[in-house]
Design an enzyme around this catalytic site. Structure first.
Site, mmCIF file in Angstrom:
data_model
loop_
_atom_site.group_PDB
_atom_site.id
_atom_site.type_symbol
_atom_site.label_atom_id
_atom_site.label_comp_id
_atom_site.label_asym_id
_atom_site.label_seq_id
_atom_site.Cartn_x
_atom_site.Cartn_y
_atom_site.Cartn_z
ATOM 1 N N HIS A 78 0.696 -1.331 -0.282
ATOM 2 C CA HIS A 78 -0.230 -0.067 -0.337
ATOM 3 C C HIS A 78 0.681 0.986 0.232
ATOM 4 O O HIS A 78 0.917 2.425 -0.572
ATOM 5 C CB HIS A 78 -0.678 0.167 1.050
ATOM 6 N N GLU A 79 1.369 1.427 0.834
ATOM 7 C CA GLU A 79 3.018 2.238 1.600
ATOM 8 C C GLU A 79 2.849 2.474 -0.250
ATOM 9 O O GLU A 79 3.884 4.114 -0.816
ATOM 10 C CB GLU A 79 3.601 2.248 2.318
ATOM 11 N N HIS B 232 1.365 4.612 -3.208
ATOM 12 C CA HIS B 232 0.995 5.426 -2.539
ATOM 13 C C HIS B 232 2.417 6.077 -3.706
ATOM 14 O O HIS B 232 2.385 8.003 -4.710
ATOM 15 C CB HIS B 232 1.577 6.018 -1.477
ATOM 16 N N TYR C 50 -4.595 14.360 -3.371
ATOM 17 C CA TYR C 50 -4.938 13.944 -1.695
ATOM 18 C C TYR C 50 -6.041 14.741 -0.693
ATOM 19 O O TYR C 50 -6.157 15.004 0.559
ATOM 20 C CB TYR C 50 -3.966 14.329 -0.691
ATOM 21 N N GLU D 98 -5.958 6.229 -1.831
ATOM 22 C CA GLU D 98 -6.285 5.606 -1.416
ATOM 23 C C GLU D 98 -6.496 4.429 -1.041
ATOM 24 O O GLU D 98 -6.126 3.086 -0.995
ATOM 25 C CB GLU D 98 -7.538 6.228 0.133
ATOM 26 N N ASP E 1 -9.236 14.419 7.964
ATOM 27 C CA ASP E 1 -8.494 12.910 7.185
ATOM 28 C C ASP E 1 -8.572 13.146 5.535
ATOM 29 O O ASP E 1 -8.497 12.304 5.039
ATOM 30 C CB ASP E 1 -9.557 11.671 7.396
ATOM 31 N N HIS F 269 -9.659 7.976 3.743
ATOM 32 C CA HIS F 269 -9.247 6.804 4.503
ATOM 33 C C HIS F 269 -11.113 5.529 4.439
ATOM 34 O O HIS F 269 -11.290 4.458 4.860
ATOM 35 C CB HIS F 269 -8.214 6.389 5.725
#
Lengths: 382, 94
Positions: free
Chosen positions: A165-166, A169, A180, A189, A262, A267
């Site tokens: 996932h990271e 990005h 974002y 996301e 957020d 998310h």
């Protein structure tokens, strides 16, 4: 550092370039600075040539480095494991190394992409970041992992899909660079969860039907009532815990969360496109990375713009399915059905499986309309 | 003085909110909080390149004046971090 600098002054450029690529942290920094400086003296054209030489070394090579922040917050920390080094026996270090390797391999073998930027970017990870830091991040250049809070969350390298996932990005940053915030942020996301689950499935050789479709299943401590951080199969069902609360993810557009926290609930609202991907992949069947995964990657890298909304993503994946597997193909029909099921139907004017006269308000040429097409993988920073 | 902190986002997207009224605090603790606030010199700041950062929203009501500040994990200074960590540890969750 100063001493190294003097030594570097005597080194020929090809050694400097090698050091800039493969040296330890200090060597790299000094070698790069020295190269930059000499290049500056020789002029910009030479600098570009040096860059090209560095990239030639890089092509197709996996170059992982793991750093230890020793529970401080300065980056990158102490270098503890480089490419090809033996295991350290520190779970976080070895998981970050293995997980970034599996993610690199997935992008290369399945999607034909050479690392995060498409040009062999080094994969740097810092573990043991901060004190009781219950988070993982991509900071624009590298991955960062905390050890968890010792109460609700385990260390953040424990789930392979979190690592993927990271890193993803980073892939988004170098391609569509989805803003974002609000819907485009939730899509940012979403794509990280998509590649996260795909790396997990690919690594387990697991079909769409067999997968649990859970993100961060290994992150929750035994004390938490729940199975994971997110569920793509059933958003909103991952946990329901007295302290943590209840998984807030919607699975349908009618439950879209309007909030300014957020970054506009990036998310949370990712549950909607996440569920569309799950539906498309399971409708198509087989291995998700073979079909749905390639469709989503095509949409991210060739169609979507930074300000894309959910509808744009539905349209882009529909068009990508048509481009990769043919108009009116089964994958394309599955993509359309999946997006309809989450309340984000593909734009009627694009539908190739519905008679034109009934839907089209704009006359597209045969073969379907093209969304704004961006062919390069150049970084597009906002 | 009343102070509220909401932490949102992060990879897990879990929301935490704490609130505190200094009227109920021992004098020493109230002073500690005021010192932390003064040192933090709260300013809104964001780190645009970071993904999965925690977002922090602070609201402080003191003598009829309300001030708010939004920052994130990567952008905040060390004093603000100290303040935020103190609040998450000491202030009751709501």
């Amino acid at each position: 550092m100063r001493r190294t600098n003097v030594i570097c002054g005597f080194l020929p450029p090809y050694i400097l370039r090698r050091l800039a690529e493969a040296g330890d942290e200090g060597q790299r920094e000094v070698a790069r600075a020295t190269l930059d400086m000499s290049a500056h003296i020789r002029g910009e054209r030479t600098a570009l040539a040096a860059m090209a030489a560095m990239m030639a070394i890089a092509t197709g090579e996996k170059r992982r480095t793991v750093y230890d922040a020793h529970n401080l917050r300065s980056l990158p920390g102490t270098r503890v494991r480089g490419e090809g080094d033996p295991r350290r026996g520190d779970a976080a270090v070895d998981e970050a190394y293995d997980g970034s390797g599996r993610t690199f391999d997935f992008f290369e073998k399945v999607l034909g992409r050479n690392s995060v930027d498409g040009r062999g970017l080094r994969l740097d990870s810092t573990v043991h970041f901060g004190v009781r830091f219950a988070n993982a991040q991509w900071n624009g250049r590298q991955m960062i992992y905390g050890d968890g809070d010792g109460q609700l969350f385990n260390r953040f390298t424990k789930s392979l899909d979190v690592i993927a996932h990271e890193l993803s990005h980073g892939v988004t940053q170098y391609t569509a660079n989805l803003e974002y915030l609000d819907q485009s942020g939730a899509l940012n996301e979403h794509f990280s969860d998509v590649f996260g689950i795909l790396v997990k499935q690919y690594s387990l050789k697991q079909s769409a039907k067999k997968s649990d479709w859970l993100i961060g299943a290994e992150l929750l401590s035994k004390r938490v009532r729940g199975v994971a951080v997110r569920s793509m199969k059933a958003p909103g069902s991952a946990y329901d815990d007295p302290i943590l609360g209840r998984d807030p993810q919607p699975a349908h557009m009618k439950d879209f969360l309007h909030t300014d926290e957020d970054n506009g609930g990036v998310h949370t609202n990712s549950g909607i496109p996440n569920h569309a991907f799950y539906r498309a992949a399971t409708l198509i069947g087989g291995n998700a990375w073979d079909t749905a995964g390639k469709v989503w990657y095509h949409a991210l890298t060739r169609h979507l713009r930074a300000d894309a909304q959910f509808r744009d993503c539905a349209d882009a994946t529909y068009e990508s399915a048509g481009a990769l597997f043919g108009p009116r193909s089964e994958p394309q029909a599955a993509v359309a059905e999946a997006w309809s099921a989450v309340g984000v139907p593909v734009s009627p004017g694009l539908r190739e499986d519905v008679p034109r006269a009934m839907t089209a308000t704009i006359d597209f040429p045969s073969g379907g309309a093209e969304l704004p097409f961006l062919s390069t993988d150049e970084p597009r920073r906002a | 003085m009343r102070i509220a902190l909401t932490r949102s986002g992060g990879f897990t997207g879990t929301r935490v909110r704490v609130e505190l009224d200094t009227a109920g605090l021992p004098a020493g603790e109230e002073q500690r909080l005021r010192d932390l606030l003064a040192a933090a010199e709260l300013k809104a700041s964001r780190s645009p390149a970071v993904r999965d950062a925690f977002t922090y929203d602070l609201a402080i009501e003191d003598g009829g004046r309300l001030s708010t500040c939004r920052t994130d994990d990567s952008a905040m200074n060390d004093h603000t971090r100290e303040l935020v960590d103190w609040l998450l540890e000491h202030a009751p969750r709501v």
